[in-house]
Design a protein around this motif. Structure first.
Motif, PDB file in Angstrom:
ATOM      1  N   ALA A  11      -0.492  10.399  -0.229  1.00 48.89           N
ATOM      2  CA  ALA A  11      -1.752  10.656  -0.918  1.00 48.89           C
ATOM      3  C   ALA A  11      -2.696   9.456  -0.886  1.00 48.89           C
ATOM      4  N   GLU A  12      -2.148   8.249  -0.974  1.00 47.66           N
ATOM      5  CA  GLU A  12      -3.036   7.100  -1.122  1.00 47.66           C
ATOM      6  C   GLU A  12      -3.154   6.250   0.136  1.00 47.66           C
ATOM      7  N   MET A  13      -2.349   6.594   1.156  1.00 44.16           N
ATOM      8  CA  MET A  13      -2.296   5.715   2.325  1.00 44.16           C
ATOM      9  C   MET A  13      -3.654   5.536   2.986  1.00 44.16           C
ATOM     10  N   ALA A  14      -4.458   6.611   2.990  1.00 47.72           N
ATOM     11  CA  ALA A  14      -5.696   6.581   3.760  1.00 47.72           C
ATOM     12  C   ALA A  14      -6.686   5.538   3.234  1.00 47.72           C
ATOM     13  N   TYR A  15      -6.709   5.309   1.921  1.00 49.43           N
ATOM     14  CA  TYR A  15      -7.739   4.409   1.400  1.00 49.43           C
ATOM     15  C   TYR A  15      -7.138   3.187   0.708  1.00 49.43           C
ATOM     16  N   SER A  16      -5.883   2.873   0.986  1.00 50.73           N
ATOM     17  CA  SER A  16      -5.252   1.790   0.240  1.00 50.73           C
ATOM     18  C   SER A  16      -5.493   0.437   0.901  1.00 50.73           C
ATOM     19  N   GLY A  17      -5.281  -0.607   0.104  1.00 43.84           N
ATOM     20  CA  GLY A  17      -5.377  -1.959   0.649  1.00 43.84           C
ATOM     21  C   GLY A  17      -4.689  -2.916  -0.286  1.00 43.84           C
TER      22      GLY A  17
END
Lengths: 289, 287
Positions: A248-254
């Motif tokens: 769920a969060e991989m696309a916008y994580s940092g």
């Protein structure tokens, strides 16, 4: 001339060895990558807070990374799916392996392998449009997307694995055992359940382990029906699994958030290794027995 | 005594009937689930499949949706992944059955392949994103390599099984005529196990068709029409990823069901093909 042939043989031998070792290299690579990148965040957050923390707020001003909700959701979800899927799969397998006429068996085996081949997004889509509204109206809850929907979808998805492995195990039971039981006056049904099933118990245990592995590892179908709120699990609430937490969060994580996602993957990997170890143990047992 | 005997017999009958009922009920459940899902998806999806949908790219100007790029991406990624996995998987199987003298090596590689088969696709996606997308960018190539690693155990296992069915006497005959090991493998062993390799490929294609979690972060979401090589270098959504995006993120269930119906048709054909190939080779072997 002879030297040249020998050289070719050596080269080809080396080449095939390399191809064989690529498999080993892949697993090593995956394991090392996950451990190295997973430990970074765990070290920073602290193992106890990470595993036992109940609050996941990765994008808040004061982020908090507790993954207990995800771990519990994955365990409850898989356990629930086994609770529904296992009896259905088990009885279907006994019927297919022992009782079914050959023609019926062939048709049903084809249906089961069709179930196995359906892409998980299609399960998710059908779940979204049939199951989620169904749960909403049937139980009168505001949103049907949640743990129960995920459990039902997962229980359908593990069916083919459970059935196939159990059928193989049951078919491997020596015919003599069954003949002996029938000759002593047991009815066919008694023979199936009191002789064949106990004789195939290792294989059936392997089917359970495989089903658990499939259930814990499934991501897309669950993501489409579980609602994905990062709360502690309850049957009708929107929940997030270990797999969907990663996706769920991989696309916008940092930054630390992304590292924490790798740590979640590491925890997931740990669970999978456990179920794999159980699977191998039982398979070995069924080969011996 | 007679009464007691009859009571026991009655109880046995009742338990047997109960178990038989459970078996039939469970089997009926399994079958009706499979039939329901297939017909539900086909009934909802087939009417939405139009020529315009499958032959165009999505256009913001005309406000139309097309899935041709997704279809092509699926084809590209499967072709590339099979090309990558076939030599490695078949080669590893040849090493294990023909060369490996050390039993320990065989055990280690087989154990590792089993482990690889059990790893969930999200983890493949994650590592694929780091390793392959890190090297090649978010592209179909990165997705294809991830798929290749995922399907390594499948191809390896089926090839190995069929290598074991090549009679030892064929090999001995060829060695006796003076052929070297490589020549024996090339001319006797590999042709004899072509059925296993083909079956492995079909199984792998079936799994690749349905895969989505591993592709989300390696191959990306783009819906652009490209040729094979440009396509591989660029990001692109396969049918499964497109279905996810249309259903979950855009709420466009018509397109999603059209894609689902296409995927269902492909799954059906892969299943039929693999059982047909199995029967064909079995008949040929026994002939």
């Amino acid at each position: 001339m002879k030297k040249k042939t020998q050289l070719i043989e050596t080269v080809v031998h080396g080449l095939f060895l390399c191809l064989g070792l690529i498999t080993v290299a892949c697993v090593l690579l995956i394991t090392v990558y996950l451990i190295v990148s997973g430990l970074l965040a765990i070290k920073e957050i602290g193992l106890k807070e990470f595993i036992l923390g109940t609050k996941w707020a990765s994008t808040a001003a004061e982020p908090s990374f507790g993954i207990l909700p995800f771990i519990l959701t994955s365990i409850y979800g898989t356990a629930g799916a086994m609770l529904i899927g296992l009896p259905v799969g088990f009885f279907t397998a006994v019927y297919l392996a022992k009782a079914a006429p050959a023609a019926v068996k062939k048709v049903i085996i084809n249906l089961v392998s069709l179930l196995a081949g359906i892409p998980s997004v299609v399960y998710g889509l059908v779940g979204m449009l049939v199951l989620v509204p169904g749960i909403r109206t049937f139980f009168g809850v505001p949103d049907g997307a949640g743990l129960l929907a995920a459990i039902i979808v997962l229980s359908v998805m593990i069916l083919p694995s459970v059935i196939n492995v159990s059928v193989t195990a049951l078919e491997a039971v020596p015919k003599e055992y069954e003949d002996a039981s029938l000759a002593l006056g047991a009815t066919p049904t008694e023979t199936y359940f009191r002789v064949s099933v106990p004789a195939a118990k290792s294989g059936i245990a392997a089917a359970v382990a495989l089903g658990v592995g499939r259930g814990i590892g499934e991501a897309m179908a669950v993501m489409m029906v579980a609602g994905n709120a990062a709360d502690m699990p309850s049957l009708f609430a929107s929940v997030r699994f270990l797999t969907t937490a990663v996706a769920a969060e991989m696309a916008y994580s940092g930054g630390l958030q992304r590292q924490a996602l790798f740590s979640i993957a590491l925890v997931l990997f740990f669970f999978i290794m456990l179920s794999n170890a159980a699977l191998n143990f039982f398979l070995k047992g069924s080969k011996r027995g | 005594m007679n009464l007691e005997k009859r009571r026991v017999w009655g109880r046995r009958q009742a338990v047997a009937a109960l178990l038989r009922g459970a078996m039939l009920l469970a089997t009926a459940c399994t079958c009706s689930l499979a039939v329901f899902i297939v017909f539900y998806v086909l009934a909802k999806g087939l009417p939405d499949i139009t020529w315009g949908l499958v032959s165009t790219a999505p256009s913001h100007i005309k406000r139309t949706i097309g899935i041709l790029p997704d279809i092509l991406n699926t084809v590209y990624i499967i072709v590339a992944a099979v090309t990558a996995v076939l030599p490695i998987g078949a080669g590893a199987a040849v090493y294990l059955t023909e060369y490996a003298g050390n039993k320990k090596t065989v055990e280690v590689i087989e154990y590792v392949a089993e482990t690889l088969a059990g790893i969930p696709s999200v983890i493949y996606g994650l590592v694929g994103m780091l390793v392959f997308s890190g090297t090649f960018g978010t592209s179909l190539l990165a997705g294809a390599l991830t798929l290749a690693v995922m399907n390594l155990p499948t191809v390896m296992r089926t090839t190995q099984e069929s290598l074991k069915t090549v009679p030892q006497s064929y090999r001995e005959g060829a060695f006796g005529l003076g052929a070297g090991k490589w020549r024996v493998i090339r001319t006797v062993v590999l042709p004899g196990c072509s059925d296993g390799i083909i079956t492995g490929c079909i199984l792998a294609v079936g799994r690749m068709l349905g895969e989505s979690a591993a592709l989300l972060f390696t191959a990306g979401f783009a819906h652009v029409l490209n040729g094979f090589f440009d396509g591989l270098a660029g990001s692109g959504a396969t049918l499964t990823v497109a279905l996810y995006v249309y259903a979950k993120e855009r709420g466009d269930f018509e397109t999603a069901f059209a894609i689902a119906a296409i995927l269902m048709g492909l799954t059906l054909s892969v299943n039929i093909l693999s059982s047909a190939v199995g029967t064909f080779f079995k008949a040929r072997r026994e002939a």
